[in-house]
Design an enzyme around this catalytic site. Structure first.
Site, PDB file in Angstrom:
ATOM      1  N   ALA A   1       0.841  -1.201   0.000  1.00 35.47           N
ATOM      2  CA  ALA A   1       0.000   0.000   0.000  1.00 35.47           C
ATOM      3  C   ALA A   1       0.872   1.245   0.000  1.00 35.47           C
ATOM      4  CB  ALA A   1      -0.924  -0.006   1.206  1.00 35.47           C
ATOM      5  N   ASN A   2       0.273   2.400   0.173  1.00 33.56           N
ATOM      6  CA  ASN A   2       1.031   3.651   0.277  1.00 33.56           C
ATOM      7  C   ASN A   2       0.345   4.558   1.285  1.00 33.56           C
ATOM      8  OD1 ASN A   2      -0.940   5.475  -1.120  1.00 33.56           O
ATOM      9  ND2 ASN A   2      -0.603   3.973  -2.750  1.00 33.56           N
ATOM     10  N   ARG A   3       0.897   5.760   1.489  1.00 30.52           N
ATOM     11  CA  ARG A   3       0.461   6.615   2.592  1.00 30.52           C
ATOM     12  C   ARG A   3      -0.752   7.481   2.295  1.00 30.52           C
ATOM     13  NH1 ARG A   3       4.413   6.369   6.329  1.00 30.52           N
ATOM     14  NH2 ARG A   3       6.534   5.952   5.568  1.00 30.52           N
ATOM     15  N   SER A   4      -1.386   7.332   1.152  1.00 28.97           N
ATOM     16  CA  SER A   4      -2.516   8.210   0.832  1.00 28.97           C
ATOM     17  C   SER A   4      -3.661   8.032   1.827  1.00 28.97           C
ATOM     18  CB  SER A   4      -3.027   7.898  -0.577  1.00 28.97           C
ATOM     19  OG  SER A   4      -4.239   8.574  -0.806  1.00 28.97           O
TER      20      SER A   4
ATOM     21  N   ALA B   1      -3.818   7.418  -5.198  1.00 31.70           N
ATOM     22  CA  ALA B   1      -2.428   6.976  -5.237  1.00 31.70           C
ATOM     23  C   ALA B   1      -2.445   5.481  -5.538  1.00 31.70           C
ATOM     24  CB  ALA B   1      -1.743   7.261  -3.908  1.00 31.70           C
TER      25      ALA B   1
END
Ligand code: CTP
Ligand code: CA
Length: 221
Positions: free
Chosen positions: A33-36, A99
């Site tokens: 995943a990512n930080r969005s 994102a």
């Protein structure tokens, strides 16, 4: 009908917005995943709706409420997001704020166990949703807007990204250790259009959303 539409509003328009991260499963209990946070995309959806647009929001996993009065489609992976976006077309404009994870892994059916060597994740590139929609023939929205999160060479990367994707505008922002933008409450963006580079003052994500919605209304008028 267009002669009766109040100038500057989005009444009668359908606008698609993507928001949040995507989660790409590795096994039944883990994902990439990512930080969005989804805050910017959800704020844009809300601002467009306030200007009268019918908004379809395609959201990855976020800890936010569905914005009131907006059809919200929940997805997990980039491939699910692509399908939801394609099903939501046609639209007058599309704002790709999500994102999207760039890769997915082949998902193990059982939890990967920690015995011996670390697993070798074979990553495969995800569909590029913005690029696909920008290059549609009949169903291309009149105005396609992408975001570009960069950690360096903001303007140069954003201009190249705009050309590569084939979208109309890129909203570019610097992310990474030097800023608290991704996951934070504020944003500092530069709008890159075909002929212009427009730096906007740092502001709350809802103020940025209001301004972008107004610009979209102007462009579609
Ligand atoms: N995007 C998308 N589908 C993807 C990847 C990105 O729709 N698979 C969209 C994002 O929503 C954003 C824009 O493309 O509007 C740019 O995303 P970004 O990650 O900055 O661009 P990439 O082309 O993935 O390039 P890179 O991550 O290598 O900088
Ligand atoms: Ca990317």
């Amino acid at each position: 009908a267009s002669a009766l539409r109040p100038i500057g509003t989005l009444t009668g328009r359908h606008i698609l917005v993507t928001s949040g991260p995507t989660h790409e499963p590795i096994d039944p209990v883990r994902y990439l995943a990512n930080r969005s946070s989804g805050r910017q995309g959800h704020a844009i959806a809300a601002s467009l709706s306030r200007l009268g647009a019918r908004v379809t929001l395609v959201s990855g996993p976020v800890a936010l409420e569905d914005p009131a009065g907006i059809a919200t489609i929940h997805v997990e992976t980039a491939r699910e997001m692509r399908d939801a976006v394609r099903n939501a077309l046609p639209a007058d404009a599309a704002v790709f704020c999500a994102a999207v994870a760039d890769w997915h892994a082949e998902t193990a059916l059982q939890k990967i166990k920690k015995n011996g060597a670390a697993p070798n994740l074979q990553l495969v590139e995800n569909p590029d949703i913005l690029r696909e929609v920008s290059r549609l023939d009949e169903q291309r929205p009149r105005l396609v807007i992408g975001f570009a999160a960069e950690t360096e060479n903001l303007i140069e990367n954003a201009r190249r990204k705009r050309a590569r994707k084939g979208c109309d505008w890129i909203v570019a922002n610097l992310v990474g250790t030097a800023s608290d933008v991704m996951g934070g409450m504020e944003n500092e963006v530069t709008l890159v259009t075909e002929n212009d580079i427009e730096p906007w003052p740092r502001a709350g994500k809802s103020a940025i959303a209001e301004h972008l919605a107004a610009r979209i209304a102007e462009a579609l008028a």
